[in-house]
Motif scaffolding. Structure first.
Motif, PDB file in Angstrom:
ATOM      1  N   HIS A 195      -0.458  -5.066   9.333  1.00  0.00           N
ATOM      2  CA  HIS A 195       0.926  -4.887   9.770  1.00  0.00           C
ATOM      3  C   HIS A 195       1.843  -5.845   9.018  1.00  0.00           C
ATOM      4  CE1 HIS A 195       0.778  -2.413  13.568  1.00  0.00           C
ATOM      5  NE2 HIS A 195      -0.447  -2.421  13.131  1.00  0.00           N
ATOM      6  N   SER A 196       3.009  -5.334   8.676  1.00  0.00           N
ATOM      7  CA  SER A 196       4.036  -6.200   8.106  1.00  0.00           C
ATOM      8  C   SER A 196       5.189  -6.241   9.106  1.00  0.00           C
ATOM      9  CB  SER A 196       4.506  -5.654   6.766  1.00  0.00           C
ATOM     10  OG  SER A 196       5.250  -4.478   6.951  1.00  0.00           O
ATOM     11  N   PRO A 197       5.918  -7.325   9.125  1.00  0.00           N
ATOM     12  CA  PRO A 197       7.077  -7.397  10.035  1.00  0.00           C
ATOM     13  C   PRO A 197       8.087  -6.280   9.766  1.00  0.00           C
ATOM     14  CG  PRO A 197       6.585  -9.561   9.127  1.00  0.00           C
ATOM     15  CD  PRO A 197       5.708  -8.579   8.411  1.00  0.00           C
ATOM     16  N   GLU A 198       8.252  -5.907   8.481  1.00  0.00           N
ATOM     17  CA  GLU A 198       9.194  -4.848   8.134  1.00  0.00           C
ATOM     18  C   GLU A 198       8.752  -3.503   8.706  1.00  0.00           C
ATOM     19  OE1 GLU A 198       7.727  -6.827   5.814  1.00  0.00           O
ATOM     20  OE2 GLU A 198       9.385  -8.096   5.156  1.00  0.00           O
ATOM     21  N   LEU A 199       7.462  -3.210   8.594  1.00  0.00           N
ATOM     22  CA  LEU A 199       6.946  -1.952   9.125  1.00  0.00           C
ATOM     23  C   LEU A 199       7.038  -1.928  10.648  1.00  0.00           C
ATOM     24  CD1 LEU A 199       5.648   0.797   8.729  1.00  0.00           C
ATOM     25  CD2 LEU A 199       3.417  -0.328   8.689  1.00  0.00           C
ATOM     26  N   ASP A 200       6.708  -3.031  11.279  1.00  0.00           N
ATOM     27  CA  ASP A 200       6.819  -3.094  12.744  1.00  0.00           C
ATOM     28  C   ASP A 200       8.260  -2.896  13.195  1.00  0.00           C
ATOM     29  OD1 ASP A 200       4.103  -3.472  13.110  1.00  0.00           O
ATOM     30  OD2 ASP A 200       4.258  -5.659  13.222  1.00  0.00           O
ATOM     31  N   ALA A 201       9.210  -3.494  12.480  1.00  0.00           N
ATOM     32  CA  ALA A 201      10.626  -3.336  12.832  1.00  0.00           C
ATOM     33  C   ALA A 201      11.071  -1.892  12.626  1.00  0.00           C
ATOM     34  CB  ALA A 201      11.482  -4.284  11.989  1.00  0.00           C
ATOM     35  N   TYR A 202      10.608  -1.254  11.560  1.00  0.00           N
ATOM     36  CA  TYR A 202      10.987   0.139  11.303  1.00  0.00           C
ATOM     37  C   TYR A 202      10.380   1.066  12.340  1.00  0.00           C
ATOM     38  CZ  TYR A 202      12.831   3.958   8.559  1.00  0.00           C
ATOM     39  OH  TYR A 202      13.564   5.040   8.151  1.00  0.00           O
ATOM     40  N   LYS A 203       9.152   0.795  12.739  1.00  0.00           N
ATOM     41  CA  LYS A 203       8.518   1.585  13.791  1.00  0.00           C
ATOM     42  C   LYS A 203       9.307   1.459  15.093  1.00  0.00           C
ATOM     43  CE  LYS A 203       4.242   2.053  16.393  1.00  0.00           C
ATOM     44  NZ  LYS A 203       2.858   1.584  16.572  1.00  0.00           N
ATOM     45  N   THR A 204       9.708   0.244  15.433  1.00  0.00           N
ATOM     46  CA  THR A 204      10.507   0.020  16.646  1.00  0.00           C
ATOM     47  C   THR A 204      11.828   0.772  16.558  1.00  0.00           C
ATOM     48  OG1 THR A 204       9.472  -2.128  16.984  1.00  0.00           O
ATOM     49  CG2 THR A 204      11.581  -1.753  18.086  1.00  0.00           C
ATOM     50  N   GLU A 226       7.468  -0.305  -7.301  1.00  0.00           N
ATOM     51  CA  GLU A 226       8.318  -1.410  -7.716  1.00  0.00           C
ATOM     52  C   GLU A 226       9.401  -1.606  -6.661  1.00  0.00           C
ATOM     53  OE1 GLU A 226       7.326  -3.144 -10.241  1.00  0.00           O
ATOM     54  OE2 GLU A 226       5.775  -1.681 -10.736  1.00  0.00           O
ATOM     55  N   GLN A 227       9.885  -2.823  -6.545  1.00  0.00           N
ATOM     56  CA  GLN A 227      10.822  -3.191  -5.491  1.00  0.00           C
ATOM     57  C   GLN A 227      12.053  -2.289  -5.448  1.00  0.00           C
ATOM     58  OE1 GLN A 227       9.788  -5.405  -3.373  1.00  0.00           O
ATOM     59  NE2 GLN A 227      11.588  -5.353  -2.080  1.00  0.00           N
ATOM     60  N   ASP A 228      12.646  -1.974  -6.587  1.00  0.00           N
ATOM     61  CA  ASP A 228      13.857  -1.155  -6.587  1.00  0.00           C
ATOM     62  C   ASP A 228      13.568   0.285  -6.170  1.00  0.00           C
ATOM     63  OD1 ASP A 228      12.452  -0.810  -8.989  1.00  0.00           O
ATOM     64  OD2 ASP A 228      14.241  -0.214 -10.091  1.00  0.00           O
ATOM     65  N   LYS A 229      12.425   0.828  -6.585  1.00  0.00           N
ATOM     66  CA  LYS A 229      12.063   2.193  -6.198  1.00  0.00           C
ATOM     67  C   LYS A 229      11.727   2.273  -4.712  1.00  0.00           C
ATOM     68  CE  LYS A 229      10.593   3.930 -10.641  1.00  0.00           C
ATOM     69  NZ  LYS A 229       9.583   4.663 -11.373  1.00  0.00           N
ATOM     70  N   VAL A 230      11.085   1.244  -4.190  1.00  0.00           N
ATOM     71  CA  VAL A 230      10.778   1.206  -2.762  1.00  0.00           C
ATOM     72  C   VAL A 230      12.084   1.144  -1.964  1.00  0.00           C
ATOM     73  CG1 VAL A 230       9.713  -0.171  -0.926  1.00  0.00           C
ATOM     74  CG2 VAL A 230       8.485   0.221  -3.069  1.00  0.00           C
ATOM     75  N   ALA A 231      13.029   0.347  -2.413  1.00  0.00           N
ATOM     76  CA  ALA A 231      14.320   0.242  -1.727  1.00  0.00           C
ATOM     77  C   ALA A 231      15.070   1.572  -1.754  1.00  0.00           C
ATOM     78  CB  ALA A 231      15.162  -0.859  -2.364  1.00  0.00           C
ATOM     79  N   GLN A 232      15.039   2.270  -2.886  1.00  0.00           N
ATOM     80  CA  GLN A 232      15.686   3.583  -2.980  1.00  0.00           C
ATOM     81  C   GLN A 232      15.022   4.585  -2.031  1.00  0.00           C
ATOM     82  OE1 GLN A 232      15.345   4.592  -7.112  1.00  0.00           O
ATOM     83  NE2 GLN A 232      17.123   3.393  -7.718  1.00  0.00           N
ATOM     84  N   SER A 233      13.708   4.565  -1.989  1.00  0.00           N
ATOM     85  CA  SER A 233      12.981   5.478  -1.105  1.00  0.00           C
ATOM     86  C   SER A 233      13.296   5.179   0.354  1.00  0.00           C
ATOM     87  CB  SER A 233      11.479   5.364  -1.344  1.00  0.00           C
ATOM     88  OG  SER A 233      11.154   5.791  -2.634  1.00  0.00           O
ATOM     89  N   LYS A 234      13.380   3.913   0.706  1.00  0.00           N
ATOM     90  CA  LYS A 234      13.694   3.525   2.085  1.00  0.00           C
ATOM     91  C   LYS A 234      15.096   3.985   2.454  1.00  0.00           C
ATOM     92  CE  LYS A 234      13.668   0.770   5.853  1.00  0.00           C
ATOM     93  NZ  LYS A 234      15.028   0.880   6.303  1.00  0.00           N
ATOM     94  N   ALA A 235      16.049   3.828   1.551  1.00  0.00           N
ATOM     95  CA  ALA A 235      17.424   4.267   1.815  1.00  0.00           C
ATOM     96  C   ALA A 235      17.465   5.779   2.031  1.00  0.00           C
ATOM     97  CB  ALA A 235      18.343   3.858   0.669  1.00  0.00           C
ATOM     98  N   ARG A 236      16.757   6.516   1.214  1.00  0.00           N
ATOM     99  CA  ARG A 236      16.719   7.982   1.367  1.00  0.00           C
ATOM    100  C   ARG A 236      16.030   8.371   2.669  1.00  0.00           C
ATOM    101  NH1 ARG A 236      19.084  12.465   1.496  1.00  0.00           N
ATOM    102  NH2 ARG A 236      17.872  14.260   0.805  1.00  0.00           N
ATOM    103  N   LEU A 237      14.966   7.673   3.013  1.00  0.00           N
ATOM    104  CA  LEU A 237      14.271   7.940   4.274  1.00  0.00           C
ATOM    105  C   LEU A 237      15.199   7.686   5.458  1.00  0.00           C
ATOM    106  CD1 LEU A 237      11.650   8.689   5.753  1.00  0.00           C
ATOM    107  CD2 LEU A 237      11.031   6.266   5.665  1.00  0.00           C
ATOM    108  N   ASP A 238      15.972   6.614   5.393  1.00  0.00           N
ATOM    109  CA  ASP A 238      16.937   6.327   6.466  1.00  0.00           C
ATOM    110  C   ASP A 238      17.934   7.471   6.628  1.00  0.00           C
ATOM    111  OD1 ASP A 238      15.754   3.872   6.979  1.00  0.00           O
ATOM    112  OD2 ASP A 238      17.205   2.739   5.776  1.00  0.00           O
ATOM    113  N   GLU A 239      18.428   8.003   5.516  1.00  0.00           N
ATOM    114  CA  GLU A 239      19.360   9.142   5.574  1.00  0.00           C
ATOM    115  C   GLU A 239      18.707  10.351   6.224  1.00  0.00           C
ATOM    116  OE1 GLU A 239      20.731  10.069   1.635  1.00  0.00           O
ATOM    117  OE2 GLU A 239      21.339   7.998   1.238  1.00  0.00           O
ATOM    118  N   LEU A 240      17.495  10.658   5.792  1.00  0.00           N
ATOM    119  CA  LEU A 240      16.799  11.835   6.319  1.00  0.00           C
ATOM    120  C   LEU A 240      16.455  11.675   7.796  1.00  0.00           C
ATOM    121  CD1 LEU A 240      14.509  12.647   3.274  1.00  0.00           C
ATOM    122  CD2 LEU A 240      16.541  13.885   4.032  1.00  0.00           C
ATOM    123  N   VAL A 241      16.088  10.489   8.198  1.00  0.00           N
ATOM    124  CA  VAL A 241      15.784  10.240   9.611  1.00  0.00           C
ATOM    125  C   VAL A 241      17.010  10.525  10.466  1.00  0.00           C
ATOM    126  CG1 VAL A 241      15.361   8.366  11.267  1.00  0.00           C
ATOM    127  CG2 VAL A 241      13.822   8.687   9.320  1.00  0.00           C
TER     128      VAL A 241
END
Length: 119
Positions: free
Chosen positions: A82-91, A17-32
């Motif tokens: 490929h999604s633009p979001e994934l490509d941007a995150y990979k970059t 779900e959109q909110d869970k994906v956003a939470q996971s992305k935020a946590r991933l950003d912290e861990l990165v």
């Protein structure tokens, strides 16, 4: 034929779900950022110590599906998915020492002819 069915099953099973994906992305950003800082503290060679270890394998296994290293199961041959979001995150990841480190480990250590202890 089965792609829509599999997509629905994966979405339902993993509760994508959109909110869970956003939470996971935020946590991933912290861990990165934490992992990147740790790598820089160790002068960019390995996560812990001066040779490949389990910490390196774990970090690379977690990030490789986002980076699609060549010659790995995560290599993407078809740009249709490929999604633009994934490509941007990979970059973004590849702009960090951490992303470059994961690429280097896959290029230099993946097919090494020594065991994981360096023997």
């Amino acid at each position: 034929f089965s792609k829509p069915i599999l997509k629905t099953l994966v979405k339902k099973s993993y509760e994508l779900e959109q909110d869970k994906v956003a939470q996971s992305k935020a946590r991933l950003d912290e861990l990165v950022l934490l992992l990147n800082d740790r790598l820089v503290e160790n002068y960019g060679r390995y996560m812990v110590g001066d040779r490949l270890g389990l910490a390196d394998i774990a970090v690379c296994a977690i990030l490789a599906p986002l980076l699609h290293p060549n010659g790995t199961p995560w290599e993407v041959e078809n740009t249709e998915f490929h999604s633009p979001e994934l490509d941007a995150y990979k970059t973004y990841l590849l702009s960090l020492p951490l992303g470059q480190y994961v690429q280097r480990v896959y290029e230099t250590e993946r097919n090494a002819r020594v065991d994981w202890r360096g023997m």
